[in-house]
Design a protein around this motif. Structure first.
Motif, short mmCIF file in Angstrom:
data_model
loop_
_atom_site.label_atom_id
_atom_site.label_comp_id
_atom_site.label_asym_id
_atom_site.label_seq_id
_atom_site.Cartn_x
_atom_site.Cartn_y
_atom_site.Cartn_z
N UNK A 32 0.84 -1.20 0.00
CA UNK A 32 0.00 0.00 0.00
C UNK A 32 0.88 1.25 0.00
N UNK A 33 0.64 2.13 -0.95
CA UNK A 33 1.33 3.41 -1.02
C UNK A 33 0.31 4.53 -1.01
N UNK A 34 0.64 5.62 -0.36
CA UNK A 34 -0.24 6.78 -0.33
C UNK A 34 0.63 8.03 -0.38
N UNK A 35 0.00 9.14 -0.75
CA UNK A 35 0.74 10.39 -0.89
C UNK A 35 -0.15 11.55 -0.43
N UNK A 36 0.47 12.54 0.20
CA UNK A 36 -0.21 13.79 0.53
C UNK A 36 0.62 14.92 -0.03
N UNK A 37 -0.05 15.93 -0.57
CA UNK A 37 0.62 17.12 -1.06
C UNK A 37 0.04 18.34 -0.36
N UNK A 38 0.89 19.36 -0.13
CA UNK A 38 0.50 20.53 0.64
C UNK A 38 0.81 21.79 -0.16
N UNK A 39 -0.15 22.72 -0.16
CA UNK A 39 0.04 24.02 -0.81
C UNK A 39 -0.24 25.11 0.22
N UNK A 40 0.49 26.23 0.10
CA UNK A 40 0.44 27.29 1.11
C UNK A 40 0.07 28.62 0.49
N UNK A 41 -0.47 29.50 1.35
CA UNK A 41 -0.74 30.88 0.98
C UNK A 41 -0.35 31.76 2.17
N UNK A 42 0.58 32.67 1.95
CA UNK A 42 1.08 33.55 3.01
C UNK A 42 1.60 32.78 4.23
N UNK A 43 2.24 31.64 3.99
CA UNK A 43 2.82 30.85 5.07
C UNK A 43 1.85 29.91 5.77
N UNK A 44 0.57 29.96 5.41
CA UNK A 44 -0.44 29.08 6.02
C UNK A 44 -0.87 28.00 5.02
N UNK A 45 -1.16 26.83 5.55
CA UNK A 45 -1.64 25.74 4.71
C UNK A 45 -2.95 26.15 4.04
N UNK A 46 -3.03 26.01 2.74
CA UNK A 46 -4.26 26.35 2.00
C UNK A 46 -4.95 25.10 1.48
N UNK A 47 -4.16 24.16 0.94
CA UNK A 47 -4.72 22.91 0.41
C UNK A 47 -3.92 21.72 0.89
N UNK A 48 -4.62 20.66 1.19
CA UNK A 48 -4.02 19.37 1.52
C UNK A 48 -4.71 18.35 0.62
N UNK A 49 -3.92 17.65 -0.20
CA UNK A 49 -4.47 16.70 -1.15
C UNK A 49 -3.96 15.30 -0.83
#
Length: 178
Positions: A32-49
């Motif tokens: 089993x493999x899984x992945x999470x990706x993180x995107x930020x706006x002004x130093x704060x987490x905006x999206x978690x995929x």
């Protein structure tokens, strides 16, 4: 990073950063493999995929968009897409105390790997309640409250999560400081 339980390897995490920002976390457990990706706006987490691995590809299945106020998550909108199921969204609203978060002095981007129901490193303060509902469905929202015991320095030592209509705990988290 390798995670062991009773000296048995449970998981291997690969973390990728751009500067101080954690941009992805990949986990590998047997087949089993899984992945999470993180995107930020002004130093704060905006999206978690979140992605699952299928036939050589990472397939997205949960995307969460965060709104921050005063250093705390005030809202999250989670969109779910699973194979052979209709997509749906979950809206969550959060309230926080004004006391110290246990991860206060740690790198907030490293804390993304320790995202827990009772404590996390994303917020400046401690979660004391959240309300959530499935977008587009009728029915009352579900309310969860947190009862917190604090030490003399205003850090939590015990967090009991429960539904607002019940005294039965969902989780009890005990925190020890050294």
């Amino acid at each position: 990073m390798t995670y062991f339980v009773n000296n048995v390897q449970e998981n291997v995490y690969t973390l990728a950063y751009e500067g101080d920002l954690l941009i992805s976390k990949t986990s590998q457990v047997d087949s089993y493999n899984a992945r999470e990706e993180f995107e930020y706006e002004n130093g704060y987490l905006k999206f978690r995929k979140k992605f699952y691995f299928d036939e050589g590809n990472y397939i997205p299945y949960i995307t969460t968009q965060y709104t921050f106020e005063g250093g705390n998550i005030s809202e999250a909108l989670e969109s779910f897409t699973y194979a052979n199921k209709s997509p749906y969204s979950l809206h969550q609203a959060y309230t926080h105390d004004q006391k110290n978060n246990p991860f206060k002095n740690m790198n907030k981007y490293f804390n993304l790997i320790y995202f827990d129901q009772a404590i996390d490193g994303l917020n400046t303060n401690n979660l004391i309640g959240n309300e959530y509902y499935t977008v587009g469905e009728l029915g009352a929202p579900i309310n969860i409250v947190c009862e917190i015991n604090y030490n003399s320095e205003d850090f939590p030592t015990m967090i009991k999560r429960r539904y607002a209509h019940s005294e039965t705990p969902i989780t009890i988290t005990t925190i020890e400081y050294q």
